[in-house]
Motif scaffolding. Structure first.
Motif, short mmCIF file in Angstrom:
data_model
loop_
_atom_site.label_atom_id
_atom_site.label_comp_id
_atom_site.label_asym_id
_atom_site.label_seq_id
_atom_site.Cartn_x
_atom_site.Cartn_y
_atom_site.Cartn_z
N ARG A 344 0.85 -1.19 0.00
CA ARG A 344 0.00 0.00 0.00
C ARG A 344 0.88 1.23 0.00
NH1 ARG A 344 -4.66 -0.20 4.28
NH2 ARG A 344 -5.43 -1.65 2.67
N SER A 345 1.11 1.78 -1.18
CA SER A 345 1.94 2.98 -1.35
C SER A 345 3.34 2.79 -0.78
CB SER A 345 1.27 4.20 -0.70
OG SER A 345 -0.02 4.39 -1.25
N GLY A 346 3.81 1.55 -0.72
CA GLY A 346 5.16 1.28 -0.25
C GLY A 346 5.35 1.39 1.26
N LYS A 347 4.24 1.61 2.00
CA LYS A 347 4.34 1.79 3.45
C LYS A 347 4.02 0.48 4.17
CE LYS A 347 2.92 6.64 3.11
NZ LYS A 347 1.90 7.65 3.51
N ALA A 348 4.67 0.28 5.32
CA ALA A 348 4.41 -0.91 6.12
C ALA A 348 3.03 -0.81 6.76
CB ALA A 348 5.48 -1.07 7.20
N ILE A 349 2.29 -1.92 6.76
CA ILE A 349 0.95 -1.97 7.34
C ILE A 349 1.06 -2.36 8.81
CG2 ILE A 349 -1.25 -3.23 7.26
CD1 ILE A 349 -0.85 -3.44 4.24
N LYS A 350 0.36 -1.66 9.66
CA LYS A 350 0.49 -1.87 11.10
C LYS A 350 -0.53 -2.86 11.66
CE LYS A 350 2.43 2.75 11.82
NZ LYS A 350 2.31 4.05 12.53
N GLU A 351 -1.51 -3.28 10.85
CA GLU A 351 -2.50 -4.25 11.30
C GLU A 351 -2.11 -5.64 10.81
OE1 GLU A 351 -6.61 -2.84 10.52
OE2 GLU A 351 -5.63 -1.11 9.61
N ARG A 352 -2.87 -6.66 11.27
CA ARG A 352 -2.70 -8.00 10.74
C ARG A 352 -3.00 -7.99 9.25
NH1 ARG A 352 -3.15 -12.64 13.50
NH2 ARG A 352 -2.41 -13.46 11.51
N VAL A 353 -2.15 -8.65 8.46
CA VAL A 353 -2.30 -8.62 7.00
C VAL A 353 -3.66 -9.17 6.58
CG1 VAL A 353 -1.44 -9.62 4.85
CG2 VAL A 353 0.17 -8.71 6.53
N ARG A 354 -4.08 -10.29 7.17
CA ARG A 354 -5.34 -10.92 6.77
C ARG A 354 -6.56 -10.21 7.35
NH1 ARG A 354 -4.75 -16.47 5.01
NH2 ARG A 354 -2.55 -16.97 4.80
N ARG A 355 -6.35 -9.30 8.29
CA ARG A 355 -7.48 -8.57 8.88
C ARG A 355 -7.51 -7.11 8.43
NH1 ARG A 355 -6.68 -10.79 15.12
NH2 ARG A 355 -7.01 -13.01 14.62
N THR A 356 -6.69 -6.78 7.44
CA THR A 356 -6.62 -5.41 6.94
C THR A 356 -7.65 -5.20 5.84
OG1 THR A 356 -4.25 -5.25 7.41
CG2 THR A 356 -5.16 -3.68 5.82
N PRO A 357 -8.60 -4.26 5.99
CA PRO A 357 -9.56 -3.96 4.92
C PRO A 357 -8.81 -3.50 3.66
CG PRO A 357 -10.27 -2.98 6.99
CD PRO A 357 -8.86 -3.45 7.20
N LEU A 358 -9.15 -4.10 2.55
CA LEU A 358 -8.44 -3.80 1.31
C LEU A 358 -8.97 -2.52 0.68
CD1 LEU A 358 -8.32 -7.42 -0.13
CD2 LEU A 358 -6.54 -6.21 1.14
N GLN A 359 -8.08 -1.78 0.03
CA GLN A 359 -8.42 -0.50 -0.59
C GLN A 359 -8.10 -0.53 -2.08
OE1 GLN A 359 -6.28 2.62 1.41
NE2 GLN A 359 -7.07 2.09 3.45
N THR A 360 -8.77 0.35 -2.81
CA THR A 360 -8.47 0.49 -4.23
C THR A 360 -6.99 0.88 -4.41
OG1 THR A 360 -10.73 1.19 -4.72
CG2 THR A 360 -9.02 1.77 -6.32
N GLY A 361 -6.31 0.20 -5.30
CA GLY A 361 -4.90 0.48 -5.55
C GLY A 361 -3.95 -0.39 -4.78
#
Length: 589
Positions: A344-361
């Motif tokens: 996601r825009s090259g930034k690290a995601i702070k939530e669980r990967v499988r519990r992260t709501p997906l966004q356009t892009g």
């Protein structure tokens, strides 16, 4: 000269001009030359396609297949961690890896030596974001130079030893070639490492891109299995390893809960998930280094099979999965697809990967069966990105290394031909799940196969028609009127020139009797002239068809036919300048 001989000289000359011109593809030029030769009757129709079954062509194809297996198993990662140091200068890298290649080539087939080191060099180039063409040609030339060190290092040395046995009753011993061969190899390696590589043209279409330009950076969760060497280590102590593989450790998951912050002081336990940020290749490499596993559909360790593929897909604006998490998307499970990571825009995601709501892009890193994963991507309303990323099966690494080593040993000690040994390795790689069947074909550089398969019959026709004998006879007539040292140099230069256009073994067979007869005519030591043939036949650096190693790097390095002589010509001049005095010192006239 007969019509056949004249026509062959004209045809080969035309091929070389067309290849150097570079206007048309080299495989098209070579195949057209073969068809022309057959049409006008100078290449026998019954042997027209014999080049495609020649050992040289088969070895090139099989080496590329075996190399793909070594890459897919993670075997190259193991060797690269030992041999590649990104802090080294380019000169040091070429000198060290080239020196290793030269040493190996003295005792194993130099094609096999290059096959072992080529993927390591390519991986180093990728990490350094430099074109692989900068170092692949120096490595190939180094392995060719190393073949001169011993009798078994290269076919010309074996042929020369056998010829001496035939005419004198005593052949050359294993290390009789070493003094002259070592002098030439050391001089050649020094030239290549300390500036010669700068002469290699860099084509824009072959420029390597940094990882962050060629692939997205993903946040992924990797499973700590029972064999992982991360177990018992404090998470922050894994940072140096992660940095070495261009990754960042951003968290730890335990019992399905992501620990607060980055959990820097936590000790890693079996069953934990380490949250990592990096490119797919970097994630694969770090997983191999730490003994981590990919996640499957249920979040546990994935069971890897050859049919699995990793694919990148973009979440479109009208996708039905926008706003939903991977755990909520039942169609992923229905198609047997698991989510490995999110970019996601090259930034690290702070939530669980499988519990992260997906966004356009968002760019998703998906693992699934190659036959069904595209249908899953389409059903989710996502856009697949071109190509797939290999699933590296690190648990197969030592099996891949062992099978390849056994093949090299079998070929080196004459237990079985190298072609058969490499073919057996390719089959076993498939049977053991190291390499998918589909990769057998996609890993071969078919244009190089067509080039060799087409030109080998033309070269053989030149030999059988007596054309090469004419060249050899002309050398004898001219050289017999020269001082012995100049005649020796002439033999070396002419043999080297022939080897650039013909198979090196065929060149040695043709040139050995001429050199021996010339030495007797001049009443000098024939061993010196036979050594000149051995050196000259081995040193083919001007064209990709002069040596199997030159052909092997043509596709992976993105080289053109005309690229070789730029570094090859000064290298051959150095070999002549060093080789002639060395022969006269160790084998006095």
């Amino acid at each position: 000269m007969s019509f056949e001989q004249i026509a062959l000289f004209v045809l080969i000359g035309g091929v070389l001009v067309a290849l150097l011109w570079g206007r048309f593809r080299y495989d098209l030029i070579a195949f057209a030359a073969l068809i022309i030769g057959v049409t006008i009757g100078i290449v026998p129709a019954d042997t027209a396609f014999s080049g495609f079954g020649h050992d040289a062509t088969i070895i090139i194809a099989l080496v590329l297949v075996v190399t793909a297996g070594l890459l897919r198993s993670g075997a190259i990662d193991i060797v690269a961690r030992i041999a590649v140091d990104r802090t080294r200068s380019l000169t040091a890298h070429i000198a060290i890896l080239g020196g290793v290649g030269a040493a190996l080539s003295g005792f194993i087939n130099n094609v096999a030596a290059l096959a072992l080191l080529m993927p390591i060099d390519m991986q180093a180039a990728q990490k350094a974001a430099r074109p692989p063409s900068v170092t692949l040609m120096p490595l190939a030339f180094a392995t060719i130079l190393g073949g001169m060190l011993t009798m078994i290092g290269t076919p010309p040395n074996i042929i020369i030893a056998a010829y001496r046995q035939q005419v004198t009753g005593e052949g050359f011993a294993m290390f009789d070639f070493t003094p002259v061969g070592a002098a030439c190899a050391l001089a050649g390696l020094a030239f290549i490492a300390f500036g010669g590589w700068r002469l290699i043209p860099q084509h824009k279409e072959n420029q390597a891109k940094p990882d962050d330009e060629s692939s997205a950076l993903y946040t992924a969760e990797l499973v700590v299995n029972e064999k992982s060497r991360a177990i018992g280590q404090v998470l922050r102590d894994l940072d140096p390893e992660a940095d070495e593989h261009d990754c960042t450790i951003v968290g730890l998951v335990r019992r399905n809960k992501r620990l607060a912050g980055r959990a820097r002081r936590e000790k890693v336990k079996k069953g934990d998930l380490i949250v990592i940020h990096g490119s797919p290749d970097a994630l694969n490499a770090l997983a191999g280094a730490l003994g981590l596993s990919l996640q499957g559909k249920s979040g546990e360790q994935a069971e890897l099979t050859p049919e699995l593929a990793i694919v990148e897909a973009i979440v479109a604006s009208d996708s039905r999965i926008v706003g939903r998490t991977a755990n909520e998307i039942q169609m992923m499970r229905g198609f047997g697809v698991s989510l490995l990571g999110i970019s996601r825009s090259g930034k690290a995601i702070k939530e669980r990967v499988r519990r992260t709501p997906l966004q356009t892009g968002d760019v998703l890193l998906l693992l699934g069966n190659e036959d069904t994963i595209e249908n899953a991507i389409t059903s989710m309303g996502c856009l697949p990105m071109a190509g797939s990323i290999p699933v590296v099966r690190h648990e197969k690494a030592w099996a891949a290394i062992g099978l390849f080593g056994a093949a090299v040993a079998a070929g080196a000690f004459g237990i079985t031909p190298l072609t058969v040994a490499l073919g057996a390795v390719a089959v076993l790689y498939v049977l053991f799940g190291i390499l998918p069947v589909r990769d057998i074909y996609t890993s071969i550089e078919w244009p190089v196969v067509v080039l060799l398969g087409s030109l080998l019959p033309v070269g053989m026709a030149l030999e059988t028609s007596g054309g090469t004998a004419i060249l050899a006879g002309g050398l004898a007539q001219v050289a017999q009127h020269l001082p012995p040292w100049m005649a020796l140099m002439a033999v070396l230069v002419v043999t080297m020139t022939l080897s650039d256009a013909l198979n090196n073994a065929a060149t040695a067979v043709i040139a050995a009797p001429v050199a021996y007869g010339l030495a007797q005519l001049l009443e000098v030591n024939p061993d010196a002239f036979l050594m000149a043939v051995a050196i000259g036949a081995s040193c083919a650096f001007l064209t990709p068809i002069g040596h199997n190693n030159n052909a092997l790097i043509m596709g992976p390095g993105g080289y053109r036919f005309s690229d070789y002589w730029r570094i090859g010509l000064p290298l051959e001049l150095i070999i002549v300048a060093i080789g002639v005095p060395a022969i006269m010192i160790f084998w006095p006239l």
